[in-house]
Design a protein around this motif. Structure first.
Motif, PDB file in Angstrom:
ATOM      1  N   ARG A  98       0.704  -1.096  -0.013  1.00 53.58           N
ATOM      2  CA  ARG A  98      -0.066   0.031  -0.081  1.00 53.58           C
ATOM      3  C   ARG A  98       0.733   1.409  -0.005  1.00 53.58           C
ATOM      4  N   THR A  99       1.856   1.262   0.854  1.00 50.55           N
ATOM      5  CA  THR A  99       2.714   2.472   1.008  1.00 50.55           C
ATOM      6  C   THR A  99       3.587   2.519  -0.447  1.00 50.55           C
ATOM      7  N   ALA A 100       3.872   1.522  -1.012  1.00 50.65           N
ATOM      8  CA  ALA A 100       4.435   1.602  -2.333  1.00 50.65           C
ATOM      9  C   ALA A 100       3.732   2.140  -3.280  1.00 50.65           C
ATOM     10  N   GLN A 101       2.469   1.941  -3.235  1.00 51.62           N
ATOM     11  CA  GLN A 101       1.580   2.550  -4.186  1.00 51.62           C
ATOM     12  C   GLN A 101       1.717   4.027  -4.331  1.00 51.62           C
ATOM     13  N   TRP A 102       1.609   4.411  -3.057  1.00 58.14           N
ATOM     14  CA  TRP A 102       1.884   6.089  -3.016  1.00 58.14           C
ATOM     15  C   TRP A 102       3.031   6.531  -3.723  1.00 58.14           C
ATOM     16  N   LEU A 103       4.010   5.770  -3.048  1.00 58.39           N
ATOM     17  CA  LEU A 103       5.525   6.239  -3.430  1.00 58.39           C
ATOM     18  C   LEU A 103       5.661   6.123  -4.940  1.00 58.39           C
ATOM     19  N   ALA A 104       5.199   5.262  -5.529  1.00 58.82           N
ATOM     20  CA  ALA A 104       5.263   5.099  -7.099  1.00 58.82           C
ATOM     21  C   ALA A 104       4.517   5.996  -8.009  1.00 58.82           C
ATOM     22  N   LEU A 114       8.482  -1.639  -9.885  1.00 57.47           N
ATOM     23  CA  LEU A 114       7.838  -1.657  -8.712  1.00 57.47           C
ATOM     24  C   LEU A 114       7.257  -3.205  -8.630  1.00 57.47           C
ATOM     25  N   VAL A 115       7.422  -3.729  -7.308  1.00 64.85           N
ATOM     26  CA  VAL A 115       6.423  -4.939  -7.109  1.00 64.85           C
ATOM     27  C   VAL A 115       5.561  -4.778  -6.248  1.00 64.85           C
ATOM     28  N   LEU A 116       4.272  -5.134  -6.242  1.00 67.17           N
ATOM     29  CA  LEU A 116       3.412  -5.388  -5.217  1.00 67.17           C
ATOM     30  C   LEU A 116       2.711  -6.548  -5.034  1.00 67.17           C
ATOM     31  N   GLY A 117       3.411  -6.909  -3.698  1.00 68.79           N
ATOM     32  CA  GLY A 117       2.802  -8.325  -3.325  1.00 68.79           C
ATOM     33  C   GLY A 117       1.778  -8.420  -2.290  1.00 68.79           C
ATOM     34  N   CYS A 118       0.693  -9.258  -2.489  1.00 63.76           N
ATOM     35  CA  CYS A 118      -0.248  -9.540  -1.363  1.00 63.76           C
ATOM     36  C   CYS A 118      -0.932  -8.250  -1.020  1.00 63.76           C
ATOM     37  N   THR A 119      -1.236  -7.324  -1.751  1.00 65.84           N
ATOM     38  CA  THR A 119      -1.633  -5.953  -1.292  1.00 65.84           C
ATOM     39  C   THR A 119      -3.118  -5.851  -1.956  1.00 65.84           C
ATOM     40  N   SER A 120      -3.539  -4.319  -1.798  1.00 63.38           N
ATOM     41  CA  SER A 120      -4.754  -4.022  -2.229  1.00 63.38           C
ATOM     42  C   SER A 120      -4.634  -2.483  -2.508  1.00 63.38           C
TER      43      SER A 120
END
Length: 256
Positions: A98-104, A114-120
């Motif tokens: 979730r944090t990485a979504q905002w960052l990117a 970017l890799v998003l794992g088991c997130t929403s």
């Protein structure tokens, strides 16, 4: 451990190991850098690995909440600045995703891949966990919580990986602030702004974060690639390490 300073003055501790192009690993809710203990070595031979302690965990400061995933992303920017990194690959799992979504989305020049794992994506568009999973997460036994992350058969033959249950030293108020930040996350509107090549990874049997959310993310982020791991639960990165780590490493190596 070195410390970065977030915009509000909070000190964010982070660990740096390995050698190679920089990779930031972002842990899940209420977890310190130890979330990655079971798999960090998989990435250290190919990358300089930075693993921050989220505010409220580990050696980072624990200011009064509320916290937000948007704020956690600003903390990561502070870590990149302190480490003198213009950009890095970013791999976030669960709340770290979730944090990485905002960052990117808000700092596209800082994220190479970017890799998003088991997130929403969070918010009204997200698929919600069922009531049994919610009860286990918020008030269940350690065993019940572990079984949200790993298959019982795997747990029976491996030492209990309690580092993924959260930082036992964090304060109750910080733990509540983490839970609220994760629950209130909603990056739906900014996901189309992500320009980094993106890999979405999810287990098909994730009880904590329904697999439908991986499909939502992959459809919402331009040109994202989706990889589902059959039989995996929320802790796929550890239980399915032999598949998941090479999958991520291969993706990060593309384009170099």
């Amino acid at each position: 451990m070195p410390y970065a300073t977030a915009p509000d003055g909070t000190r964010i501790a982070y660990r740096t190991t390995g050698d190679g192009p920089p990779l930031v690993l972002l842990a899940g809710q209420a977890a310190s850098h130890r979330w990655w203990d079971g798999v960090r070595a998989d990435f250290e031979t190919a990358h300089t690995v930075l693993t921050p302690d989220h505010r409220g965990t580990g050696a980072s400061d624990s200011p009064q909440g509320p916290y937000s995933t948007h704020q956690f992303a600003q903390d990561v920017v502070a870590v990149l600045d302190h480490a003198r990194l213009d950009s890095a690959d970013v791999y976030g799992t669960s709340m770290g995703g979730r944090t990485a979504q905002w960052l990117a989305a808000l700092h596209p020049h800082r994220v190479r891949r970017l890799v998003l794992g088991c997130t929403s994506p969070g918010g009204p568009h997200a698929a919600r966990r069922d009531e049994a999973a919610r009860r286990a997460l918020t008030g269940g036994s350690a065993q019940a919580q572990l079984e949200l992350l790993y298959n019982p058969e795997w747990l029976a033959t491996h030492p209990a990986p309690e580092h993924t249950l959260g930082d036992p030293q964090m304060s109750p108020s910080a733990r509540r602030a983490h839970f609220r930040a994760s629950e209130e996350h909603d990056a739906w509107e900014v996901l189309p702004r992500i320009t980094a090549p993106t890999l979405v990874v999810h287990g098909t049997e994730d009880l904590l974060n329904p697999t439908a959310n991986a499909h939502h993310l992959a459809a919402r982020i331009p040109h994202a690639r989706l990889e589902l791991l059959a039989g995996a639960r929320h802790g796929y990165f550890e239980e399915f390490r032999e598949t998941a780590s090479p999958l991520v490493l291969d993706f990060l190596a593309e384009g170099r």
